[in-house]
Design a protein around this motif. Structure first.
Motif, mmCIF file in Angstrom:
data_model
loop_
_atom_site.group_PDB
_atom_site.id
_atom_site.type_symbol
_atom_site.label_atom_id
_atom_site.label_comp_id
_atom_site.label_asym_id
_atom_site.label_seq_id
_atom_site.Cartn_x
_atom_site.Cartn_y
_atom_site.Cartn_z
ATOM 1 N N SER A 45 0.835 -1.193 0.000
ATOM 2 C CA SER A 45 0.000 0.000 0.000
ATOM 3 C C SER A 45 0.878 1.255 0.000
ATOM 4 O O SER A 45 2.100 1.191 0.134
ATOM 5 N N ASP A 46 0.245 2.411 -0.140
ATOM 6 C CA ASP A 46 0.987 3.666 -0.299
ATOM 7 C C ASP A 46 1.933 3.963 0.854
ATOM 8 O O ASP A 46 2.994 4.573 0.657
ATOM 9 N N ILE A 87 -0.244 -5.767 2.111
ATOM 10 C CA ILE A 87 -1.608 -6.263 2.145
ATOM 11 C C ILE A 87 -1.645 -7.622 1.440
ATOM 12 O O ILE A 87 -1.242 -7.739 0.275
ATOM 13 N N ARG A 98 -5.905 -4.433 6.697
ATOM 14 C CA ARG A 98 -4.701 -4.234 7.511
ATOM 15 C C ARG A 98 -4.994 -4.488 8.988
ATOM 16 O O ARG A 98 -6.083 -4.239 9.485
ATOM 17 N N LYS A 127 -6.554 5.159 4.675
ATOM 18 C CA LYS A 127 -5.687 3.975 4.627
ATOM 19 C C LYS A 127 -6.424 2.798 3.999
ATOM 20 O O LYS A 127 -5.859 2.037 3.204
ATOM 21 N N GLU A 147 -6.588 3.358 0.284
ATOM 22 C CA GLU A 147 -5.286 3.126 -0.340
ATOM 23 C C GLU A 147 -4.979 1.635 -0.444
ATOM 24 O O GLU A 147 -4.410 1.173 -1.447
ATOM 25 N N ASP A 148 -5.343 0.875 0.594
ATOM 26 C CA ASP A 148 -5.111 -0.576 0.562
ATOM 27 C C ASP A 148 -5.932 -1.225 -0.543
ATOM 28 O O ASP A 148 -5.430 -2.065 -1.306
ATOM 29 N N ALA A 171 -4.514 -0.449 -3.951
ATOM 30 C CA ALA A 171 -3.343 -1.270 -4.271
ATOM 31 C C ALA A 171 -3.749 -2.639 -4.798
ATOM 32 O O ALA A 171 -3.162 -3.151 -5.765
#
Length: 300
Positions: A19-20, A25, A68, A84, A87-88, A91
């Motif tokens: 992820s970023d 992940i 996460r 978050k 972003e996960d 990805a």
């Protein structure tokens, strides 16, 4: 049962993506066809929706990430927020090329937020997303007590605090002495620990994640209007026996999202999409999967 046969001995593979913020992940993959990402809810992992994945695997490539903080994915890290989660998911979508997403409860509200900002999502379905129309103190104010009990090693008491705060149990829980509820919860966790296989996700291993689900619930409260800019097709799902405090959000989302469809399943509860287990005996994932199949195969 559905009219579709599950694949026999379908192969399940595991992949990893970064992820970023550098968090790893993990996600499981099964099936063949257009990609669908299934994002689990609270007190669950990627393995909590295997029945649904198998129901869909004959027509779709199904990806099941560990959100996460649990399973094979990395820790929450600092500054956890819905960003978050988005972003996960981003990805995983970039890695797999999937354009369809399904999310449950806390995972559902993350999917809705992602649908606002990620063009890769063409269609999304959510089952009883954990969205509050306003910040209700009882539903978001339990985190401090939960954190204190967890820090003191009182995991059973902390689980009771979260269940009472989120109104997850039957009405009788509200009149039972808290001490009795804590004792019964402790017995249940010990029994589960005794029968757990290596790597199993248990209440004990997942309990710490509830803090972050509470953070997510509070952050996303009173954000209904923001979902008016979703361009993707959205399917809103819920059960007639689902969580009462989430029903207003489903009605609000139905009126707010431009391209939306809503279905309520008679007799199903909040855990209907997950695998059948001792903790989730009324699950009917094949029923929910049938609607997902229809939605994700229908023409835009």
């Amino acid at each position: 049962m559905t009219m579709h046969e599950r694949p026999q001995a379908a192969e399940l593979s595991t992949g990893f993506v970064t992820s970023d913020d550098g968090t790893q992940i993990a996600y499981n993959t099964i099936g063949n066809g257009p990609g669908i990402v299934l994002l689990h809810g609270s007190m669950e992992t990627a393995r909590s929706h295997m029945t649904m994945a198998e129901e869909l695997a004959d027509a779709f490539t199904v990806h099941l990430p560990d959100r996460r903080g649990r399973g094979q994915s990395g820790p929450y890290g600092d500054g956890y927020s819905v960003r978050k989660e988005v972003e996960d998911l981003d990805a995983v979508l970039r890695e797999t090329g999937a354009h369809y997403v399904f999310g449950v409860s806390a995972g559902g509200v993350a999917v809705l937020q992602a649908a606002r900002v990620l063009p890769a999502i063409h269609k999304a379905a959510v089952y009883e997303p954990a969205l509050l129309l306003e910040d209700i103190p009882q539903l978001t104010g339990w985190i401090d007590r939960f954190d204190r009990e967890m820090a003191e090693g009182k995991m059973a008491a902390a689980l009771v605090t979260s269940m009472l705060g989120l109104r997850l149990g039957p009405p009788i829980m509200n009149i039972m002495p808290r001490g009795l509820l804590t004792w019964l919860t402790g017995l249940l966790t010990k029994s589960e620990d005794k029968n757990a296989k290596p790597g199993d996700a248990t209440m004990r291993t997942l309990a710490p994640t509830l803090h972050y689900e509470g953070v997510l619930l509070a952050e996303m409260a009173d954000t209904l209007d923001s979902f008016a800019d979703i361009q993707a097709e959205i399917l809103l799902l819920g059960g007639s026996k689902g969580l009462p405090f989430l029903k207003p959000a489903l009605s609000g989302l139905e009126k707010t999202i431009p391209n939306v469809e809503r279905i309520e399943f008679p007799g199903l509860d909040h855990g209907a999409s997950g695998d059948v287990s001792k903790q989730n005996p009324a699950a009917r994932p094949e029923v929910v999967a049938a609607e997902l199949r229809r939605f994700f195969t229908s023409a835009a």
